[in-house]
Design an enzyme around this catalytic site. Structure first.
Site, PDB file in Angstrom:
ATOM      1  N   HIS A   1       2.513   2.249  13.572  1.00 13.78           N
ATOM      2  CA  HIS A   1       1.954   3.134  13.669  1.00 13.78           C
ATOM      3  C   HIS A   1       1.764   4.181  14.720  1.00 13.78           C
ATOM      4  O   HIS A   1       0.508   4.574  15.307  1.00 13.78           O
ATOM      5  CB  HIS A   1       0.447   2.259  14.089  1.00 13.78           C
ATOM      6  CG  HIS A   1       0.073   1.422  13.057  1.00 13.78           C
ATOM      7  ND1 HIS A   1      -1.193   1.026  12.651  1.00 13.78           N
ATOM      8  CD2 HIS A   1       0.586   1.046  11.375  1.00 13.78           C
ATOM      9  CE1 HIS A   1      -1.637   0.326  11.651  1.00 13.78           C
ATOM     10  NE2 HIS A   1      -0.518   0.419  10.374  1.00 13.78           N
TER      11      HIS A   1
ATOM     12  N   ASP B   1      -0.281   4.457   1.472  1.00 12.07           N
ATOM     13  CA  ASP B   1      -0.459   5.275   2.206  1.00 12.07           C
ATOM     14  C   ASP B   1       1.206   4.314   3.773  1.00 12.07           C
ATOM     15  O   ASP B   1       0.931   3.713   3.586  1.00 12.07           O
ATOM     16  CB  ASP B   1      -1.726   5.720   2.937  1.00 12.07           C
ATOM     17  CG  ASP B   1      -2.187   3.670   2.802  1.00 12.07           C
ATOM     18  OD1 ASP B   1      -1.517   3.025   1.987  1.00 12.07           O
ATOM     19  OD2 ASP B   1      -3.274   3.926   3.539  1.00 12.07           O
TER      20      ASP B   1
ATOM     21  N   HIS C   1       0.608  -1.310  -0.142  1.00  9.37           N
ATOM     22  CA  HIS C   1      -0.583  -0.139  -0.123  1.00  9.37           C
ATOM     23  C   HIS C   1       0.965   1.671   0.048  1.00  9.37           C
ATOM     24  O   HIS C   1       2.218   1.504   0.949  1.00  9.37           O
ATOM     25  CB  HIS C   1      -0.816   0.169   1.341  1.00  9.37           C
ATOM     26  CG  HIS C   1      -0.004  -0.080   2.367  1.00  9.37           C
ATOM     27  ND1 HIS C   1      -0.432   1.130   2.501  1.00  9.37           N
ATOM     28  CD2 HIS C   1      -0.704  -1.360   3.612  1.00  9.37           C
ATOM     29  CE1 HIS C   1       0.379   0.014   4.147  1.00  9.37           C
ATOM     30  NE2 HIS C   1       0.177  -0.928   4.559  1.00  9.37           N
TER      31      HIS C   1
ATOM     32  N   ASP D   1       3.266  -6.918   3.076  1.00  9.63           N
ATOM     33  CA  ASP D   1       2.428  -6.222   4.090  1.00  9.63           C
ATOM     34  C   ASP D   1       2.027  -6.961   6.022  1.00  9.63           C
ATOM     35  O   ASP D   1       1.389  -6.416   6.351  1.00  9.63           O
ATOM     36  CB  ASP D   1       1.418  -5.674   3.391  1.00  9.63           C
ATOM     37  CG  ASP D   1       0.755  -4.287   4.959  1.00  9.63           C
ATOM     38  OD1 ASP D   1       1.846  -3.516   5.266  1.00  9.63           O
ATOM     39  OD2 ASP D   1      -0.519  -3.823   4.816  1.00  9.63           O
TER      40      ASP D   1
ATOM     41  N   GLU E   1      -5.203   1.931   2.284  1.00 10.84           N
ATOM     42  CA  GLU E   1      -4.798   0.707   3.403  1.00 10.84           C
ATOM     43  C   GLU E   1      -5.274   0.748   4.904  1.00 10.84           C
ATOM     44  O   GLU E   1      -6.073   0.329   5.533  1.00 10.84           O
ATOM     45  CB  GLU E   1      -3.985  -0.067   3.258  1.00 10.84           C
ATOM     46  CG  GLU E   1      -4.462  -1.616   3.507  1.00 10.84           C
ATOM     47  CD  GLU E   1      -2.790  -1.798   5.283  1.00 10.84           C
ATOM     48  OE1 GLU E   1      -3.939  -2.300   5.493  1.00 10.84           O
ATOM     49  OE2 GLU E   1      -2.769  -0.454   5.845  1.00 10.84           O
ATOM     50  N   GLU E   2      -4.671   2.185   5.201  1.00 10.45           N
ATOM     51  CA  GLU E   2      -4.588   2.432   6.455  1.00 10.45           C
ATOM     52  C   GLU E   2      -5.762   3.235   7.516  1.00 10.45           C
ATOM     53  O   GLU E   2      -6.288   2.760   8.416  1.00 10.45           O
ATOM     54  CB  GLU E   2      -3.402   2.958   7.109  1.00 10.45           C
ATOM     55  CG  GLU E   2      -2.316   2.999   6.957  1.00 10.45           C
ATOM     56  CD  GLU E   2      -1.067   1.198   7.730  1.00 10.45           C
ATOM     57  OE1 GLU E   2      -2.320   0.924   8.396  1.00 10.45           O
ATOM     58  OE2 GLU E   2      -0.327   0.726   8.003  1.00 10.45           O
TER      59      GLU E   2
ATOM     60  N   ASP F   1       5.887   0.631   7.416  1.00 11.85           N
ATOM     61  CA  ASP F   1       4.783  -0.216   6.772  1.00 11.85           C
ATOM     62  C   ASP F   1       3.487   0.888   6.390  1.00 11.85           C
ATOM     63  O   ASP F   1       3.429   2.191   6.142  1.00 11.85           O
ATOM     64  CB  ASP F   1       4.031  -0.199   8.180  1.00 11.85           C
ATOM     65  CG  ASP F   1       2.378  -0.344   8.239  1.00 11.85           C
ATOM     66  OD1 ASP F   1       2.591  -1.436   7.083  1.00 11.85           O
ATOM     67  OD2 ASP F   1       1.509  -0.796   8.988  1.00 11.85           O
TER      68      ASP F   1
HETATM   69 ZN   LIG Z   1       0.279  -1.853   6.235  1.00  8.77          ZN
END
Ligand SMILES: [Zn+2]
Length: 474
Positions: free
Chosen positions: A448, A72, A70, A162, A138-139, A109
């Site tokens: 994150h 983003d 992904h 991922d 995606e997030e 990520d």
């Molecule tokens: Zn991810």
């Protein structure tokens, strides 16, 4: 192709702003990357990108392989740090074998997966046709995977890049949905001789409602409800209850403002309840705090009948692991999270819960169980935001090839796992029919959150493995 080439591309990616929902510059970067190398590139109306590497001479008969990641990243920074994710490059250091962003998220990520795909696209590795698919957002709800049209990619075997633990091959994930319960209430009069207290439970460990649901952590909403239940027939009136936040997080905090008869030793009982909780969670909740203090408040209490139904339902609502996988040892298959309770204006109290399972029927079952609990308590219940899971296939061909390659390179077998959280693979499987899929990646920690880091030794192994898999794929 080696890991330093991948790392160089990743460093370039760290300079491109790409917060979920604002991937335009990243999408443009990918288009430009393809153009400069004369590679076919498709972009769909929502910003998903597919870049194609045609088969090397002699490899025309190899089936098409899809690599996917992904565009983003999650944009989080430490309090007090000035960093504008719309414009500033990510600051990172290389330290003790890790690449670390100390004040922000690093975006490995999934920037590292994207970098690996780009390195393969520009390599002269002998491979069959490869389609590299880069999704958006995606997030924040997998919008790219949700919105992708059938036919955007054509391969029937897909490697998702991922995942965050080198040496582990992921072959399944949970689907999920959210269940909301709403109580209507009116206010009643504060009883004479009642004192107002603010009860607070804070500093719970919390965590991810999928990955961490089996770790024995406290749910602060449920702890609060448990205490309030015991006080209901001692003349307690509920003025406010508020706890938890996002559907995918275990509630770390909960507060209740209550009115209790002056004669009642509520504070003493709350303190003794606090001791019980600390003993029950002596390992998993080292710093949980529970305080009771007098509070100034002019709000009138929720009518007692609704307050009692609400508090009992919050206490009785299932929370945690419902079932373990019968295919994969130690994998949570079905779970539910009592995520948040909030009071809205206009006489509404809203309870947010979320359910997960790799199996659609089990997902419906646990959501129905939560619904039953709140319907018994007189609430209205709604289900939303369902997304599909990816049921493990231990006989997968791409799995066998990845395991074989890993053993050949490193002398031992990788772990085969599934995760109790969402991956885009679930959506691809549902939309595009029979796909053979796997997910793996280098080791990341603290994703994150500020301090996210990438293990560089694991990157070497990940790249060697990926190169071997794509060149030998058949
Ligand atoms: Zn991810």
């Amino acid at each position: 192709m080696n890991s330093s080439e991948v790392l160089e591309i990743f460093k370039e990616i760290t300079r491109i702003p790409r917060e979920s929902g604002h991937e335009e510059l990243m999408t443009a970067f990918l288009q430009d990357f393809a153009k400069r190398r004369n590679l076919e590139c498709r972009v769909d109306p929502i910003g998903n990108v597919c870049i194609v590497k045609e088969a090397s001479p002699g490899k025309e008969d190899v089936p098409t392989l899809v690599l996917q990641g992904h565009q983003d990243m999650v944009c989080e920074k430490r309090n007090g740090v000035t960093h504008d994710f719309q414009t500033d490059p990510i600051n990172y250091v290389i330290e003790d074998g890790w690449m670390i962003a100390k004040d922000t998220t690093l975006g490995a990520d999934d920037g590292i997966g994207v970098a690996a795909m780009l390195a393969i696209l520009e390599s002269d590795l002998p491979t069959g046709k490869i389609e590299c698919v880069f999704t958006i957002s995606e997030e924040t709800g997998m919008d790219g995977a949700f919105g992708m049209e059938k036919g955007f990619f054509t391969g029937r075997t897909l490697i998702n890049l991922d995942s965050e633990d080198e040496g582990q091959m992921f072959i399944g994930c949970a689907g999920g949905l959210e269940t909301y319960a709403t109580f209507d209430y009116t206010r009643e009069v504060l009883k004479a001789g009642n004192t107002i207290l603010r009860l607070a439970i804070t500093d719970g460990v919390g965590g991810h409602s999928g990955d961490d649901i089996n770790k024995g952590r406290a749910n602060t909403i449920q702890l609060m409800a448990r205490f309030l239940c015991g006080e209901l027939n001692r003349g307690l009136q509920l003025i406010l209850i508020r706890g938890g936040n996002k559907h995918n997080a275990i509630a770390r905090e909960c507060e209740a403002i209550v009115a209790v008869p002056d004669s009642e030793a509520t504070t003493l009982r709350f303190n003794s309840f606090s001791d019980d909780v600390k003993a029950e969670y002596c390992r998993t909740e080292p710093v949980i705090k529970m305080t009771a203090a007098q509070y100034g408040c002019t709000e009138q209490p929720v009518d007692s009948e609704v307050a009692a139904r609400l508090v009992r339902a919050l206490f009785a609502c299932p929370h945690g692991v419902e079932a373990m996988s019968q295919d994969i040892d130690g994998l949570v298959e079905t779970s539910t999270n009592l995520a948040a309770v909030r009071m809205r204006d206009l006489g509404k109290i809203e309870v947010l819960t979320s359910q997960r399972s790799a199996i659609a029927s089990a997902r419906k079952m646990i959501a129905a169980k939560v619904e039953a609990c709140f319907v018994l308590a007189g609430a209205t219940v709604e289900h939303t935001s369902e997304y599909p899971g990816w049921k493990p296939n231990v006989d997968s061909r791409i799995l066998a090839q990845c395991v074989e390659s890993y053993k050949k390179l490193f002398g031992f077998a990788p772990e085969i796992k599934a995760i109790h959280a969402g991956l885009e693979c679930g959506l691809f499987g549902e939309k595009f029919g029979d796909l053979d899929m796997i997910s793996f990646g280098p080791t990341l920690r603290g994703v994150h959150a500020p301090g996210e880091k990438l293990d560089l030794a694991s990157l070497d192994k990940f790249v060697d493995h990926l190169v071997d898999v794509v060149t030998n794929f058949n």
